[in-house]
Design an enzyme around this catalytic site. Structure first.
Site, short mmCIF file in Angstrom:
data_model
loop_
_atom_site.label_atom_id
_atom_site.label_comp_id
_atom_site.label_asym_id
_atom_site.label_seq_id
_atom_site.Cartn_x
_atom_site.Cartn_y
_atom_site.Cartn_z
N THR A 196 4.17 8.35 -10.74
CA THR A 196 2.96 9.01 -11.21
C THR A 196 3.15 9.47 -12.66
OG1 THR A 196 3.71 11.05 -10.16
CG2 THR A 196 2.04 9.79 -8.99
N PHE A 212 -0.93 5.88 -4.24
CA PHE A 212 -1.96 5.25 -3.41
C PHE A 212 -2.55 6.25 -2.41
CE2 PHE A 212 -0.85 0.45 -3.43
CZ PHE A 212 -0.89 0.46 -4.80
N ASP A 255 6.21 -1.34 -8.01
CA ASP A 255 5.88 -1.49 -9.44
C ASP A 255 6.99 -2.07 -10.30
OD1 ASP A 255 7.61 0.76 -9.93
OD2 ASP A 255 5.94 2.12 -9.51
N HIS A 285 9.14 -2.24 0.25
CA HIS A 285 7.76 -2.68 0.43
C HIS A 285 7.41 -3.86 -0.47
CE1 HIS A 285 6.92 1.64 2.06
NE2 HIS A 285 7.47 0.86 2.96
N CYS A 290 6.54 -21.28 2.51
CA CYS A 290 7.91 -21.69 2.17
C CYS A 290 8.66 -20.62 1.38
CB CYS A 290 7.90 -23.01 1.39
SG CYS A 290 7.38 -22.87 -0.33
N CYS A 341 0.36 -22.94 -3.14
CA CYS A 341 1.76 -23.18 -3.49
C CYS A 341 1.92 -24.59 -4.04
CB CYS A 341 2.64 -23.00 -2.25
SG CYS A 341 4.36 -23.44 -2.51
N SER A 380 9.06 11.20 -3.04
CA SER A 380 8.53 10.61 -1.81
C SER A 380 8.13 11.73 -0.87
CB SER A 380 9.56 9.71 -1.13
OG SER A 380 9.06 9.29 0.13
N SER A 381 6.97 11.58 -0.25
CA SER A 381 6.52 12.57 0.71
C SER A 381 7.16 12.33 2.08
CB SER A 381 5.00 12.57 0.80
OG SER A 381 4.53 11.24 0.88
N ASN A 388 10.65 16.69 -5.06
CA ASN A 388 9.28 16.29 -4.75
C ASN A 388 8.37 17.51 -4.89
OD1 ASN A 388 7.54 14.10 -3.85
ND2 ASN A 388 7.21 15.29 -1.99
ZN ZN Z 1 5.09 -23.06 -0.33
#
Ligand code: ZN
Length: 264
Positions: free
Chosen positions: A28, A35, A106, A123, A134, A156, A197-198, A222
């Site tokens: 932030t 988000f 990010d 994530h 693939c 792709c 992180s929360s 935090n």
């Molecule tokens: Zn592929």
């Protein structure tokens, strides 16, 4: 009495194998809104729009997905690492950092200068696109040029499969390799440093608890309370970009130690 920042300072100075666990709060300060927070993406958009089933449902829903993520990507692409990211880079240079486990997509830890092999992205990343069939990957920056304003994205080039940003969407499993590496690093570290992180999104939020179970001290920087605060050795409710740099700079004056090897 010792302040929380003094306690954090002595924990960081005494540690030789730190795992940094970062969440939206570290970014932030780089202008990327959380988000989940106020003004965040989920106040403007329905999270269901980003569910993997919706992506797979139809051409039309995929066009909408690409249009929306193109908007987010533009924000991320223009963001610059901040003082907190740079302090984490300095921890690595000082040989005190074994890994960064991040919930963020990010890529700012790597852009700040952390070795990519030390950054575990639970994530995924919005800096790459990947084929859902693939697994072929391309930098988002290059691929994004090929996405039309209507949200048409090319298939792709290797197998014709669907290309998607390499983030973990709702309904998708977290990457197994990242989970395994994160568990290994969590078990082997001597300080668990949570930044921004929360600690409410699972399975990611389970790692700090795993550290506690292994007897590793947990430090949390935090602004908001987290459910893991009662387990923490110290909780600092200040801005990481202000608190961390002077602590890390203080280590530079100490004797250097070799960079810990990556676990094999
Ligand atoms: Zn592929």
């Amino acid at each position: 009495m010792e302040t929380s920042v003094e306690k954090l300072t002595s924990l960081i100075h005494g540690a030789r194998r730190i795992v940094v666990f970062s969440g939206a709060g570290i970014s932030t300060e780089s202008g990327i809104p959380d988000f989940r927070g106020p003004g965040g993406v989920w106040e403007k958009f329905d999270p269901n729009e980003f569910h993997i089933d919706r992506f797979l449902a139809s051409e039309e829903s995929r066009r909408r997905y690409w249009q929306r993520t193109t908007q987010f990507y533009a924000e991320i692409a223009s963001a610059k690492p901040n003082a907190a990211h740079r302090a984490v880079v300095n921890l690595e240079k000082l040989g005190r950092l074994s890994a960064v486990i991040t919930q963020n997509v990010d890529g700012l830890h790597q852009i700040a200068g952390n070795s990519p092999e030390r950054v575990i992205e639970l994530h995924g990343t919005s800096r790459f696109v990947a084929c859902m069939n693939c697994g072929d990957r391309h930098p988002r920056e290059v691929f994004q040029e090929l996405v039309t304003a209507e949200g048409e994205a090319p298939p792709c080039e290797k197998c014709g499969g669907l290309m998607k940003p390499a983030t973990v969407s709702f309904g998708q499993q977290l990457p197994q390799e990242a989970l395994e590496r994160a568990a290994l690093e969590t078990e082997q570290c001597d300080l668990y440093l949570v930044i921004g992180s929360s600690l409410v999104v699972y399975p990611a939020a389970g790692f700090p608890l795993l550290a506690v179970q292994k007897g590793v001290p947990l430090a949390i920087i935090n602004h908001q309370e987290t459910p893991h605060d009662p387990h923490a050795a110290v909780v600092v409710r200040e801005t990481a970009g202000e608190v961390l740099p002077p602590i890390v700079d203080g280590i530079a004056a100490e004797e250097p130690v070799p960079v810990p090897p990556l676990p094999s």
